[in-house]
Design an enzyme around this catalytic site. Structure first.
Site, mmCIF file in Angstrom:
data_model
loop_
_atom_site.group_PDB
_atom_site.id
_atom_site.type_symbol
_atom_site.label_atom_id
_atom_site.label_comp_id
_atom_site.label_asym_id
_atom_site.label_seq_id
_atom_site.Cartn_x
_atom_site.Cartn_y
_atom_site.Cartn_z
ATOM 1 N N LYS A 77 21.353 19.884 55.445
ATOM 2 C CA LYS A 77 22.470 19.560 55.568
ATOM 3 C C LYS A 77 23.288 18.777 56.656
ATOM 4 O O LYS A 77 24.362 18.043 56.269
ATOM 5 C CB LYS A 77 23.438 20.808 55.216
ATOM 6 C CG LYS A 77 22.934 21.315 53.640
ATOM 7 C CD LYS A 77 23.744 22.391 53.393
ATOM 8 C CE LYS A 77 23.234 22.773 51.841
ATOM 9 N NZ LYS A 77 21.980 23.606 51.748
HETATM 10 C C1 LIG Z 1 21.435 23.685 50.708
HETATM 11 C C2 LIG Z 1 20.023 24.275 51.057
HETATM 12 C C3 LIG Z 1 19.044 24.143 49.755
HETATM 13 C C4 LIG Z 1 19.605 23.651 48.382
HETATM 14 O O1 LIG Z 1 19.708 22.549 48.479
HETATM 15 P P1 LIG Z 1 20.734 21.555 47.295
HETATM 16 O O2 LIG Z 1 21.032 20.243 47.521
HETATM 17 O O3 LIG Z 1 21.903 22.651 47.235
HETATM 18 O O4 LIG Z 1 19.759 21.768 46.195
HETATM 19 C C5 LIG Z 1 17.575 24.504 49.928
HETATM 20 N N1 LIG Z 1 17.462 24.936 51.275
HETATM 21 C C6 LIG Z 1 18.259 25.053 52.547
HETATM 22 C C7 LIG Z 1 17.608 25.691 53.413
HETATM 23 C C8 LIG Z 1 19.640 24.954 52.195
HETATM 24 O O5 LIG Z 1 20.443 24.945 53.161
#
Ligand SMILES: *Cc1c(COP(=O)(O)O)cnc(C)c1O
Length: 461
Positions: free
Chosen positions: A112
């Site tokens: 993210k």
């Molecule tokens: C947010 C997240 C996901 C899922 O991603 P999306 O974009 O919500 O599908 C998977 N793994 C981790 C470690 C995350 O932080």
């Protein structure tokens, strides 16, 4: 480039307003009105370039009316300067034709950061130019919150309020959110699940009086600017493995469907992606829907991959919008039915979804076994989300290179990793003092009025 709502009723916006608005006023999500396409030669020219250069070229068609070219380059450069790896998103080989795309070298050790660091730079640029201030509110299952706080801490034009489900995030995740000391950072522990937090954020956006009073802005993955930033690493990975001369497949550990939808955009832009595999944990609403067309909300079963413990997957609405040929009325209808527990995707739309997406799920046992097995076979330690991905990817290996997205660093989920491997993964040195810092925890009820009152009282903007 103009942006339209998936539900067809909100005004179209330019990039900056789309970014600052987050959720459209008709409850829909903003999507680009048209999809820019890069030529074979333009994609071929990306191979081997620094990450920042690829980012500039891939995102430019989406933002060119909003930013000057060198301003945008400077934002990208600042966004990724703090990453702990020169390649930003390095590829590692796991087995014959199976690769891992490490997306955890940012400041909070999860993918993210790629979007959030850039969105922080873009917000600051736009708000400063406009002399505007906003209140950012976000729901998190763990990783979004810390990434948002890292991106916005200390900025003058922004107050950040992050809602997380009390007792349902890992200690590392919680500490990353509760230890920053800047006055513009506010972390709220909500008595509920992630879906409750996400629903309260949506409620705030639909409370127009509150929304306008506090200048509400959203940075959840429903924000198109976040999805856009994630398109870039599909290009760096695929071109490193031979695209556009060769097809490449991706498996993506999926929750809110933001990361994998970025892959869909990359494909629409001309990147030759063969398979896009949605990997879910035991909360498998997406796997069920992509297999049967039935999108039925169940109850969240907490898992060892908590960032994927969701039932309502917000960005899926964008994929539905494309699958229904951009019919906003049809999407508004489905989302109305969702309030009653679910909907059935039409035959034509299901076919369109299945043309793009494949899916699979990993149980808790399979996830743990994937961590154990990968360490034994390759020496790589996976986080549980990534392990869901490699488990599902292994059913889809073949002559096309498969890239599994490593969405977080194993040290973010030390209990699950230690249970599977017997060894507690260490935090990178730059974060080693996380457990010594003081925490600020503010507990609030899962209640819209209570949450809005806290925000009104604490915001400075
Ligand atoms: C947010 C997240 C996901 C899922 O991603 P999306 O974009 O919500 O599908 C998977 N793994 C981790 C470690 C995350 O932080």
């Amino acid at each position: 480039m103009r942006y339209i709502s998936t539900r067809g009723q909100a005004p179209t916006l330019g990039f900056e307003d789309t970014m600052l608005t987050g959720l459209a006023r008709d409850g829909g999500l903003y999507v680009p009105e048209t999809m820019p396409v890069l030529s074979h030669a333009q994609i071929a020219a990306l191979a081997g370039l620094p990450y920042e250069e690829v980012a500039q070229r891939v995102m430019w068609p989406f933002v060119s009316e909003a930013f000057a070219e060198d301003d945008f380059a400077a934002m990208i450069s600042r966004a990724y300067a703090g990453f702990g790896h020169d390649a930003r998103a390095p590829l590692v080989q796991l087995g014959p034709n199976h690769f891992l795309l490490e997306l955890f070298h940012g400041p909070t050790l999860a993918f993210k950061d790629f979007a959030m660091q850039l969105i922080g730079q873009m917000f600051e640029h736009t708000l400063t130019r406009r002399g505007q201030k906003v209140t950012i509110v976000g729901a998190t299952s763990g990783d979004t919150g810390s990434a948002a706080i890292e991106a916005f801490r200390g900025l003058d034009a922004v107050d950040v309020f992050i809602l997380y489900p009390h007792g349902r995030v890992s200690e590392v995740q919680r500490r990353q959110m509760t230890t920053p000391t800047e006055a513009n950072v506010h972390t709220l522990a909500v008595t509920g699940h992630f879906d409750d937090c996400q629903a309260r954020v949506k409620d705030m956006f639909n409370d127009f009086a509150f929304r306008d009073r506090v200048g509400l802005a959203g940075v959840n993955s429903i924000n198109f600017a976040r999805v856009l930033a994630q398109v870039v690493y599909y290009f760096t990975a695929a071109t490193a493995l031979g695209a556009p001369h060769r097809e490449v497949s991706f498996t993506v550990p999926t929750g809110n469907f933001g990361d994998i939808f970025a892959g869909h955009i990359a494909k629409r832009m001309g990147l030759p992606i063969k398979q896009l595999v949605v990997a879910t944990n035991q909360n498998d609403i997406l796997h069920r829907c992509l297999s049967t067309g039935e999108y039925r909300v169940g109850t969240v079963e907490p898992s060892i991959s908590p960032s994927m413990d969701i039932q309502v997957s917000s960005n899926f609405e964008r994929a539905l919008h494309l699958a229904y040929g951009g019919d906003g009325g049809a999407i508004a209808q489905l989302m109305e039915e969702l309030k009653g527990g679910g909907f059935t995707v039409s035959q034509g739309a299901l076919q369109a979804l299945q043309d793009i997406y494949t899916s699979g799920r990993a149980s808790e046992t399979e996830t743990a076994a994937a961590i154990t097995g990968m360490l034994r076979r390759t020496g790589e330690t996976l986080c549980p989300h990534t392990a869901v991905g490699t488990h599902v990817a292994e059913a889809h290996l073949g002559s096309t290179p498969m890239v599994t997205l490593a969405t977080a660093h194993p040290a973010k989920f030390p209990d699950a990793v230690e249970a599977a491997t017997g060894t507690r993964p260490a935090l990178p040195p730059r974060m080693a003092d996380l457990f010594d810092r003081d925490e600020r925890i503010l507990l609030v009820d899962n209640d819209l009025a209570a949450i809005e009152a806290v925000i009104d009282e604490r915001r400075a903007t």
